[in-house]
Motif scaffolding. Structure first.
Motif, short mmCIF file in Angstrom:
data_model
loop_
_atom_site.label_atom_id
_atom_site.label_comp_id
_atom_site.label_asym_id
_atom_site.label_seq_id
_atom_site.Cartn_x
_atom_site.Cartn_y
_atom_site.Cartn_z
N ARG A 34 -20.56 88.43 82.73
CA ARG A 34 -19.54 89.24 82.09
C ARG A 34 -19.36 88.87 80.61
NH1 ARG A 34 -13.56 89.60 82.56
NH2 ARG A 34 -13.13 91.80 82.75
N GLN A 35 -19.60 87.63 80.27
CA GLN A 35 -19.39 87.17 78.90
C GLN A 35 -20.26 87.93 77.89
OE1 GLN A 35 -16.98 85.04 77.86
NE2 GLN A 35 -17.62 85.65 75.82
N LEU A 38 -18.50 91.06 77.07
CA LEU A 38 -17.36 90.80 76.19
C LEU A 38 -17.83 90.58 74.74
CD1 LEU A 38 -15.28 88.43 78.48
CD2 LEU A 38 -14.64 90.72 77.73
N ASP A 39 -18.92 89.84 74.59
CA ASP A 39 -19.47 89.62 73.24
C ASP A 39 -19.96 90.93 72.64
OD1 ASP A 39 -18.93 86.93 73.56
OD2 ASP A 39 -20.99 86.38 74.06
N THR A 42 -17.04 92.82 71.30
CA THR A 42 -16.60 92.28 70.01
C THR A 42 -17.45 92.83 68.88
OG1 THR A 42 -15.88 90.25 71.12
CG2 THR A 42 -16.17 90.14 68.74
N ARG A 65 -18.16 98.25 78.21
CA ARG A 65 -16.89 98.23 78.94
C ARG A 65 -17.08 98.70 80.39
NH1 ARG A 65 -12.10 97.18 77.11
NH2 ARG A 65 -12.63 97.56 74.95
N MET A 68 -18.83 96.02 82.29
CA MET A 68 -17.91 94.93 82.51
C MET A 68 -16.95 95.27 83.65
SD MET A 68 -15.56 92.97 79.70
CE MET A 68 -14.52 94.37 79.42
N HIS A 81 -10.67 99.84 82.61
CA HIS A 81 -11.87 99.74 81.78
C HIS A 81 -12.63 101.07 81.76
CE1 HIS A 81 -11.65 95.55 80.77
NE2 HIS A 81 -11.59 95.18 82.04
#
Length: 168
Positions: A34-35, A38-39, A42, A65, A68, A81
């Motif tokens: 998942r990280q 998220l990155d 960003t 999104r 995720m 989401h």
């Protein structure tokens, strides 16, 4: 990543951020982490702030999104989401009506939301019916003798199971 730090790069910074975000999404797909998504979000948020009139950052943001959301362990966050992804895709289509990727993604997300909505409605209906039946049986048992203890002992676990299944 190195190109983002260089000042002599001939590509706009937002394009590089979108490229990095796409790579992070691919990495997230491969590792199911998942990280990475998220990155990627960003990166796409920064790209969208740099190029508000471009549709590509919004498309990649929606993809990250949505993916995720699929990895989210919390079921209550998935629709949130997905709705945000749909909003990003609508914005991308509005900015560039010829963006096939955004149009296709919007159809997929809208279908997913529609299925989720009908599933949620069915679950709410099952939970409501089970709860009302349970309350009704107990009320009749406590106020009159029309429901026997054997019926109550048999139906209570079944109706509780119905409610639990509806919640799942």
């Amino acid at each position: 990543q190195e190109a983002l730090c260089r000042l002599d790069c001939d590509l706009p910074r937002w394009r590089l951020l979108v490229a990095v975000a796409r790579l992070l999404v691919i990495r997230g797909d491969v590792t199911q982490t998942r990280q990475f998504y998220l990155d990627a979000l960003t990166c796409t948020q920064e790209a969208a702030s740099l190029a508000a009139e471009e549709s590509e950052p919004h498309v990649v943001s929606a993809i990250a999104r949505y993916k995720m959301a699929e990895l989210a362990g919390d079921f209550s966050l998935k629709p949130v989401h997905r709705r945000i992804a749909a909003r990003d895709l609508r914005r991308a289509v509005k900015l560039d009506t010829s963006n096939i990727e955004a149009q296709r993604g919007l159809r997929i997300v809208d279908e997913s939301l529609r299925i989720s909505r009908s599933s949620t409605t069915g679950s709410i209906l099952v939970v409501t019916i089970g709860t009302l039946a349970l309350i009704g049986f107990w009320a009749i048992f406590l106020t009159s003798g029309k429901v026997t203890p054997v019926m109550l002992i048999t139906l209570t676990p079944l109706l509780i199971a119905l409610v639990v299944v509806g919640l799942l």
